[in-house]
Design a protein around this motif. Structure first.
Motif, PDB file in Angstrom:
ATOM      1  N   THR A  36     -54.583  -4.720 -16.504  1.00  0.00           N
ATOM      2  CA  THR A  36     -54.830  -6.160 -16.569  1.00  0.00           C
ATOM      3  C   THR A  36     -56.324  -6.457 -16.501  1.00  0.00           C
ATOM      4  OG1 THR A  36     -52.694  -6.618 -15.522  1.00  0.00           O
ATOM      5  CG2 THR A  36     -54.333  -8.384 -15.489  1.00  0.00           C
ATOM      6  N   LEU A  37     -57.044  -5.740 -15.634  1.00  0.00           N
ATOM      7  CA  LEU A  37     -58.488  -5.952 -15.539  1.00  0.00           C
ATOM      8  C   LEU A  37     -59.197  -5.565 -16.835  1.00  0.00           C
ATOM      9  CD1 LEU A  37     -59.426  -4.838 -11.908  1.00  0.00           C
ATOM     10  CD2 LEU A  37     -58.945  -7.132 -12.784  1.00  0.00           C
ATOM     11  N   VAL A  38     -58.707  -4.532 -17.487  1.00  0.00           N
ATOM     12  CA  VAL A  38     -59.297  -4.142 -18.779  1.00  0.00           C
ATOM     13  C   VAL A  38     -59.110  -5.257 -19.802  1.00  0.00           C
ATOM     14  CG1 VAL A  38     -59.075  -2.563 -20.742  1.00  0.00           C
ATOM     15  CG2 VAL A  38     -59.115  -1.660 -18.413  1.00  0.00           C
ATOM     16  N   ILE A  39     -57.907  -5.807 -19.870  1.00  0.00           N
ATOM     17  CA  ILE A  39     -57.652  -6.906 -20.809  1.00  0.00           C
ATOM     18  C   ILE A  39     -58.537  -8.100 -20.474  1.00  0.00           C
ATOM     19  CG2 ILE A  39     -55.930  -8.500 -21.710  1.00  0.00           C
ATOM     20  CD1 ILE A  39     -53.803  -6.403 -21.057  1.00  0.00           C
ATOM     21  N   ILE A  40     -58.670  -8.404 -19.186  1.00  0.00           N
ATOM     22  CA  ILE A  40     -59.531  -9.517 -18.763  1.00  0.00           C
ATOM     23  C   ILE A  40     -60.969  -9.273 -19.226  1.00  0.00           C
ATOM     24  CG2 ILE A  40     -60.599 -10.584 -16.735  1.00  0.00           C
ATOM     25  CD1 ILE A  40     -57.846 -10.310 -15.344  1.00  0.00           C
ATOM     26  N   GLY A  41     -61.443  -8.042 -19.047  1.00  0.00           N
ATOM     27  CA  GLY A  41     -62.794  -7.711 -19.487  1.00  0.00           C
ATOM     28  C   GLY A  41     -62.970  -7.885 -20.985  1.00  0.00           C
ATOM     29  N   LEU A  42     -61.948  -7.503 -21.756  1.00  0.00           N
ATOM     30  CA  LEU A  42     -62.017  -7.660 -23.208  1.00  0.00           C
ATOM     31  C   LEU A  42     -62.047  -9.137 -23.608  1.00  0.00           C
ATOM     32  CD1 LEU A  42     -59.490  -4.876 -24.302  1.00  0.00           C
ATOM     33  CD2 LEU A  42     -61.994  -4.830 -24.513  1.00  0.00           C
ATOM     34  N   VAL A  43     -61.274  -9.958 -22.898  1.00  0.00           N
ATOM     35  CA  VAL A  43     -61.278 -11.393 -23.191  1.00  0.00           C
ATOM     36  C   VAL A  43     -62.644 -11.999 -22.895  1.00  0.00           C
ATOM     37  CG1 VAL A  43     -60.305 -13.634 -22.546  1.00  0.00           C
ATOM     38  CG2 VAL A  43     -58.798 -11.660 -22.836  1.00  0.00           C
ATOM     39  N   VAL A  44     -63.236 -11.625 -21.768  1.00  0.00           N
ATOM     40  CA  VAL A  44     -64.568 -12.125 -21.429  1.00  0.00           C
ATOM     41  C   VAL A  44     -65.575 -11.729 -22.508  1.00  0.00           C
ATOM     42  CG1 VAL A  44     -66.484 -11.918 -19.806  1.00  0.00           C
ATOM     43  CG2 VAL A  44     -64.156 -12.202 -18.948  1.00  0.00           C
ATOM     44  N   ALA A  45     -65.521 -10.460 -22.929  1.00  0.00           N
ATOM     45  CA  ALA A  45     -66.434 -10.002 -23.984  1.00  0.00           C
ATOM     46  C   ALA A  45     -66.208 -10.789 -25.270  1.00  0.00           C
ATOM     47  CB  ALA A  45     -66.240  -8.508 -24.226  1.00  0.00           C
ATOM     48  N   ALA A  46     -64.943 -11.065 -25.593  1.00  0.00           N
ATOM     49  CA  ALA A  46     -64.624 -11.806 -26.812  1.00  0.00           C
ATOM     50  C   ALA A  46     -65.186 -13.223 -26.773  1.00  0.00           C
ATOM     51  CB  ALA A  46     -63.111 -11.846 -27.019  1.00  0.00           C
ATOM     52  N   THR A  47     -65.179 -13.856 -25.602  1.00  0.00           N
ATOM     53  CA  THR A  47     -65.720 -15.218 -25.527  1.00  0.00           C
ATOM     54  C   THR A  47     -67.217 -15.228 -25.821  1.00  0.00           C
ATOM     55  OG1 THR A  47     -66.176 -15.110 -23.127  1.00  0.00           O
ATOM     56  CG2 THR A  47     -63.997 -15.893 -23.809  1.00  0.00           C
ATOM     57  N   TYR A  48     -67.913 -14.183 -25.404  1.00  0.00           N
ATOM     58  CA  TYR A  48     -69.347 -14.118 -25.705  1.00  0.00           C
ATOM     59  C   TYR A  48     -69.574 -13.854 -27.190  1.00  0.00           C
ATOM     60  CZ  TYR A  48     -70.714 -14.222 -20.787  1.00  0.00           C
ATOM     61  OH  TYR A  48     -70.938 -14.613 -19.483  1.00  0.00           O
ATOM     62  N   LEU A  49     -68.733 -13.023 -27.787  1.00  0.00           N
ATOM     63  CA  LEU A  49     -68.881 -12.742 -29.216  1.00  0.00           C
ATOM     64  C   LEU A  49     -68.579 -13.986 -30.049  1.00  0.00           C
ATOM     65  CD1 LEU A  49     -67.229  -9.201 -29.495  1.00  0.00           C
ATOM     66  CD2 LEU A  49     -69.658  -9.769 -29.729  1.00  0.00           C
ATOM     67  N   VAL A  50     -67.509 -14.689 -29.696  1.00  0.00           N
ATOM     68  CA  VAL A  50     -67.137 -15.897 -30.429  1.00  0.00           C
ATOM     69  C   VAL A  50     -68.222 -16.971 -30.307  1.00  0.00           C
ATOM     70  CG1 VAL A  50     -65.513 -17.835 -30.484  1.00  0.00           C
ATOM     71  CG2 VAL A  50     -64.662 -15.496 -30.308  1.00  0.00           C
ATOM     72  N   GLY A  51     -68.806 -17.065 -29.124  1.00  0.00           N
ATOM     73  CA  GLY A  51     -69.799 -18.119 -28.895  1.00  0.00           C
ATOM     74  C   GLY A  51     -71.231 -17.707 -29.134  1.00  0.00           C
ATOM     75  N   ARG A  52     -71.433 -16.505 -29.646  1.00  0.00           N
ATOM     76  CA  ARG A  52     -72.795 -16.010 -29.824  1.00  0.00           C
ATOM     77  C   ARG A  52     -73.601 -16.953 -30.719  1.00  0.00           C
ATOM     78  NH1 ARG A  52     -73.341  -9.946 -31.784  1.00  0.00           N
ATOM     79  NH2 ARG A  52     -72.193 -10.882 -33.539  1.00  0.00           N
ATOM     80  N   GLY A  53     -74.721 -17.388 -30.204  1.00  0.00           N
ATOM     81  CA  GLY A  53     -75.578 -18.306 -30.940  1.00  0.00           C
ATOM     82  C   GLY A  53     -75.164 -19.757 -30.839  1.00  0.00           C
ATOM     83  N   ARG A  54     -74.004 -20.018 -30.205  1.00  0.00           N
ATOM     84  CA  ARG A  54     -73.516 -21.401 -30.118  1.00  0.00           C
ATOM     85  C   ARG A  54     -73.240 -21.817 -28.685  1.00  0.00           C
ATOM     86  NH1 ARG A  54     -69.267 -22.582 -34.878  1.00  0.00           N
ATOM     87  NH2 ARG A  54     -69.726 -24.676 -34.143  1.00  0.00           N
ATOM     88  N   GLU A  55     -73.254 -20.863 -27.769  1.00  0.00           N
ATOM     89  CA  GLU A  55     -73.030 -21.203 -26.362  1.00  0.00           C
ATOM     90  C   GLU A  55     -74.172 -22.061 -25.853  1.00  0.00           C
ATOM     91  OE1 GLU A  55     -70.763 -20.689 -24.057  1.00  0.00           O
ATOM     92  OE2 GLU A  55     -69.524 -18.985 -24.610  1.00  0.00           O
TER      93      GLU A  55
END
Length: 423
Positions: free
Chosen positions: A213-232
């Motif tokens: 579960t922690l691995v999945i959580i880490g992947l989701v956190v990483a994905a939010t940064y990738l999705v928002g890169r340059g727009r956060e």
């Protein structure tokens, strides 16, 4: 812009109660003493009644509900806005707060479930559910409904407690939808479905499930940064109306504080009741009780003929766990908002907004019932219980968010723009 956005602000309260942060408030509003007194009297009276007439456990659960309402109000911990911000403007701040909450919760859940550490030896069971059509369809339409109704299940309750009379329309729709969902649930359950996938079983124990579960959580956190890169964009924090110790009662709390508080309180709910926090079963119970009172034979429905559900129905609204905790959330939010000088009432609602609110509530109520839970019972508690269905519920709800955003303009609601800051 949500339903509550359109209604404006008063006494420094964020208009969209589902949003974690809001524009700064520079003026301090005095505590509303009369509301505090009335709220405290109601809380004490109901708590005493439950304790003396129903027993210790319902009283404890009611107290946990009050604490949840307090935390939800002060942190404005949002689910509706988190997905809206992610989908519309690629802001992942609030979703990362979800992941913090889930990481803490699963860390607390794991030893409780593994060792059966519970109050008075009550068996502990996580929120683990099958994977079927009801899950995906229900979570999808719940996601649509959140964006139309302006709040999720927990947000609806603490908005009502905060005096936002507009959200009562959403709550009414929620109850109607929940009853309709209960009436048709047998049909959905009859469709093909995959057996529950418990990560603690898949990965050889609770330690393995926790790590996965922690691995999945880490992947989701990483994905939010990738999705928002340059727009956060940096979030706009609300200026607290109080500082120091007084901020705990009157000020705004950071999202991370809300995440920790909700995770702890969910773990306590699991410890005391033997099952995690849930919300929407109570809406089906309340609505069915009303129908029963006017002569509708709800007990003939397959939903209430289920022995477990029938026992909860017969126990009543002051004993059934979700019901008594929901009442506590409303009163906890009332006390918190009044202490902050932010309790308000009597809002005029444009017709289009009212139609969207009731439709959103119906969709959420129906969706939660056929999906086996809402953003709390399925998403939060499901993931914390290491159940795969919790993650799938979240994905389907995000998909529904796209549909909800497309429909919002039809009801006079606007969506965030890429130029908006995170809020």
């Amino acid at each position: 812009m949500s339903l509550l956005d359109r209604l404006g602000t008063s006494r420094g309260l964020s208009p969209d109660l589902s949003i974690g942060q809001a524009p700064p408030t520079k003026t301090e509003s005095p505590a509303q003493v009369r509301v505090i007194i009335l709220g405290a009297l109601a809380t004490v009276a109901l708590g005493a009644f439950v304790l003396l007439q129903k027993g210790t456990l319902p009283a404890i659960l009611f107290t946990l509900g009050v604490a949840l309402g307090f935390v939800l109000f002060h942190s404005r911990f949002g689910f509706t806005s988190a997905w809206r911000q992610l989908v519309s403007v690629r802001q992942g701040t609030s979703l990362r707060a979800h992941m913090l909450m889930l990481a803490i919760a699963v860390t607390l859940f794991a030893p409780i479930l593994a060792n059966q550490w519970t109050y008075q030896g009550v068996p502990a069971t996580g929120a683990v559910a099958p994977i079927g059509f009801g899950l995906f369809v229900g979570a999808f339409i719940f996601g649509v409904g959140m964006q139309l109704g302006g709040a999720c299940a927990s947000g609806t309750l603490f908005a009502v407690g905060s005096g936002q009379s507009a959200i009562l329309i959403t709550l009414g729709g929620f109850i109607v939808g929940s009853v309709l969902g209960a009436l048709s649930l047998a049909w959905w359950n009859g469709l093909p479905a995959q057996e529950p996938v418990d990560l603690s079983v898949t990965f050889g124990g609770y330690a393995g499930g926790w790590a996965a579960t922690l691995v999945i959580i880490g992947l989701v956190v990483a994905a939010t940064y990738l999705v928002g890169r340059g727009r956060e964009k940096p979030p706009v924090d609300r200026a607290p109306v109080a500082t120091g110790l007084a901020r705990a009662l009157r000020g705004s709390w950071p999202l991370w504080v809300g995440a920790i508080g909700l995770a702890l309180l969910n773990a306590l709910t699991l410890y005391f009741s033997g099952s995690p926090w849930g919300i929407t079963f109570a809406f089906a119970l309340w609505g069915s009780k009303i129908l029963d009172a006017v002569g509708v034979d709800v007990l003939s429905w397959p939903f209430w003929q289920d022995p477990a559900n029938l026992a909860k129905y017969q126990a009543g609204i002051f004993v059934e766990k979700t019901s008594i905790m929901d009442l506590g959330i409303v009163l906890g939010a009332l006390l918190a908002s009044a202490a902050a000088g932010a309790w308000l009432w009597h809002r005029r609602i444009p017709l289009r907004l009212a139609v969207g609110a009731v439709l959103g509530g119906i969709l959420m109520g129906y969706g939660a019932r056929i999906a086996g839970g809402c953003n709390i019972g399925a998403y939060f508690s499901g993931i914390a219980s290491m159940s795969l269905h919790g993650w799938l519920w979240g994905l389907a709800a995000i998909a529904g968010t796209f549909g909800g955003l497309a429909l919002r303009p039809l009801f006079g609601l606007t969506n965030p723009k890429p130029t908006d800051s995170a809020c």
